[in-house]
Scaffold this active site. Structure first.
Site, PDB file in Angstrom:
ATOM      1  N   ALA A   1       0.806  -1.237   0.000  1.00  5.62           N
ATOM      2  CA  ALA A   1       0.000   0.000   0.000  1.00  5.62           C
ATOM      3  C   ALA A   1       0.833   1.278   0.000  1.00  5.62           C
ATOM      4  O   ALA A   1       0.267   2.370   0.102  1.00  5.62           O
ATOM      5  CB  ALA A   1      -1.000   0.038   1.160  1.00  5.62           C
ATOM      6  N   ALA A   2       2.159   1.166  -0.141  1.00  5.13           N
ATOM      7  CA  ALA A   2       2.976   2.392  -0.215  1.00  5.13           C
ATOM      8  C   ALA A   2       2.561   3.219  -1.438  1.00  5.13           C
ATOM      9  O   ALA A   2       2.394   4.442  -1.360  1.00  5.13           O
ATOM     10  CB  ALA A   2       4.450   2.041  -0.292  1.00  5.13           C
ATOM     11  N   GLY A   3       2.374   2.531  -2.566  1.00  8.88           N
ATOM     12  CA  GLY A   3       1.948   3.225  -3.795  1.00  8.88           C
ATOM     13  C   GLY A   3       0.577   3.858  -3.620  1.00  8.88           C
ATOM     14  O   GLY A   3       0.313   4.962  -4.104  1.00  8.88           O
ATOM     15  N   ASP A   4      -0.304   3.160  -2.915  1.00 10.04           N
ATOM     16  CA  ASP A   4      -1.659   3.697  -2.691  1.00 10.04           C
ATOM     17  C   ASP A   4      -1.617   4.915  -1.770  1.00 10.04           C
ATOM     18  O   ASP A   4      -2.349   5.885  -1.978  1.00 10.04           O
ATOM     19  CB  ASP A   4      -2.558   2.619  -2.076  1.00 10.04           C
ATOM     20  CG  ASP A   4      -2.656   1.394  -2.964  1.00 10.04           C
ATOM     21  OD1 ASP A   4      -2.601   1.561  -4.199  1.00 10.04           O
ATOM     22  OD2 ASP A   4      -2.765   0.285  -2.437  1.00 10.04           O
TER      23      ASP A   4
HETATM   24  O1  RIB Z   1      -1.526  -1.928  -3.371  1.00  9.49           O
HETATM   25  C1  RIB Z   1      -1.709  -2.821  -2.312  1.00  9.49           C
HETATM   26  C2  RIB Z   1      -2.988  -3.548  -2.484  1.00  9.49           C
HETATM   27  O2  RIB Z   1      -2.905  -4.339  -3.645  1.00  9.49           O
HETATM   28  C3  RIB Z   1      -3.316  -4.525  -1.376  1.00  9.49           C
HETATM   29  O3  RIB Z   1      -4.019  -3.942  -0.319  1.00  9.49           O
HETATM   30  C4  RIB Z   1      -4.065  -5.625  -2.109  1.00  9.49           C
HETATM   31  O4  RIB Z   1      -5.394  -5.723  -1.762  1.00  9.49           O
HETATM   32  C5  RIB Z   1      -3.890  -5.330  -3.592  1.00  9.49           C
HETATM   33  O5  RIB Z   1      -5.013  -4.789  -4.127  1.00  9.49           O
END
Ligand code: RIB
Length: 309
Positions: A249-252
């Site tokens: 989730a770093a990118g998110d």
């Molecule tokens: O970017 C991380 C996410 O990628 C995770 O939370 C997982 O669910 C996938 O969608």
């Protein structure tokens, strides 16, 4: 929140992450022992929405979950973070899941089973766009059907929204669609897939994507920071140095934070610097949504880092 702050709409995936920690990621055909097993709310769309909401943005999410326990937990995680959930529909299939293995350096491998994410529907997108008082920032990723990604970008662009596509997982984008994207945010691997593996270094890949129509391209480079490119300028954004525990989730976190900063009126470059701080904090903690910081922590982190320079 200032009344001048724009709203953020996230159209994307919601997954329950089934996470195993290991010393080293397994090789093909190898059986290994894991150390721990945990479930965390995740999904690229959900993670980006939660990031922006925890940073203080007004966020609405469009997505779908199953009528099951995972779906219920995902909806709870969104609302506890302040994300509007009126357009999260209930599908007749199971909630999306992601099988994630994290090694001792925080690197991971992820397999996503989309499930209910493929039930994300046009009607909810239209209603969410219609409900917004003013055009804002749209965030989309590729864990929902390609037709829905394309529909969303075209619909939002037509209504004056700033469109951001995080093309993860990577799939090719037509030039027609690229020209409707204000900011494209791939990582290095995704940038290589989008350019057919033909562009050499990241700045070449970014140039190819700009030439094909994207208004701005930010290539995230993990612990090396990011490359922020528009037609006028290319600038390397330096990373913050932290000890990574889990890079999931770093990118998110980066994409959600960038949207918050843009919604508050910051420039793309200023927003990219703010996003780097948010992503740096997220990698110091395990899991996807629980690792995403609230605004106070980010402001404090930036103050301390600037004090050390
Ligand atoms: O970017 C991380 C996410 O990628 C995770 O939370 C997982 O669910 C996938 O969608």
């Amino acid at each position: 929140m200032s009344t001048l702050t724009k709203p953020i709409l996230v159209v994307g995936s919601l997954n329950m992450d089934l996470v195993v920690t290991v010393a080293e990621l397994p090789q093909k055909g190898e059986t290994i022992f894991g150390k721990t097993f945990t479930t965390f709310p995740g999904g690229k769309g959900g993670n980006q929405a939660v990031t922006a909401a925890k940073l203080g943005s007004k966020v609405t999410m469009v997505g779908a979950v199953g009528r099951d326990e995972f779906g219920e937990r995902l909806r709870c995680s969104l609302s506890q973070s302040g994300v509007g959930t009126s357009y999260i529909s209930l599908a007749e299939t199971s909630t999306g899941t992601a099988l994630i293995t994290v090694d001792q350096r925080g690197a991971n491998s992820i397999v996503v089973v989309p499930g209910a994410n493929y039930a994300c529907c046009q009607q909810d997108i239209d209603s969410a766009l219609e409900a917004a008082e003013v055009p804002g920032i749209l965030l989309v990723q590729n864990e929902i059907p390609e037709t829905i990604v394309e529909y969303t970008i075209r619909a939002a662009k037509g209504k004056g929204w700033t469109t951001i596509l995080n093309p993860a997982p990577a799939r090719l984008i037509s030039e027609g669609l690229l020209s409707m994207i204000d900011i494209l945010i791939p990582n290095e691997t995704e940038a290589s897939v989008l350019t057919g593996g033909k562009a050499g270094a990241e700045d070449e890949a970014a140039q190819v994507l700009l030439d094909r129509g994207a208004a701005a391209v930010i290539i995230t480079l993990g612990s090396k920071g990011a490359l922020c490119c528009t037609v006028e300028q290319k600038q390397q954004i330096l990373p913050y140095k932290v000890d990574a525990v889990d890079t999931t989730a770093a990118g998110d976190a980066y994409v959600g934070a960038l949207a918050t900063a843009l919604a508050e009126g910051k420039t793309v470059l200023e927003s990219a610097k703010f996003a780097a701080a948010v992503a740096a904090i997220a990698v110091t903690r395990p899991g996807a949504q629980p690792s995403l910081p609230w605004r106070d922590e980010v402001d404090e982190f930036i103050r301390k880092q600037e004090g050390q320079q």
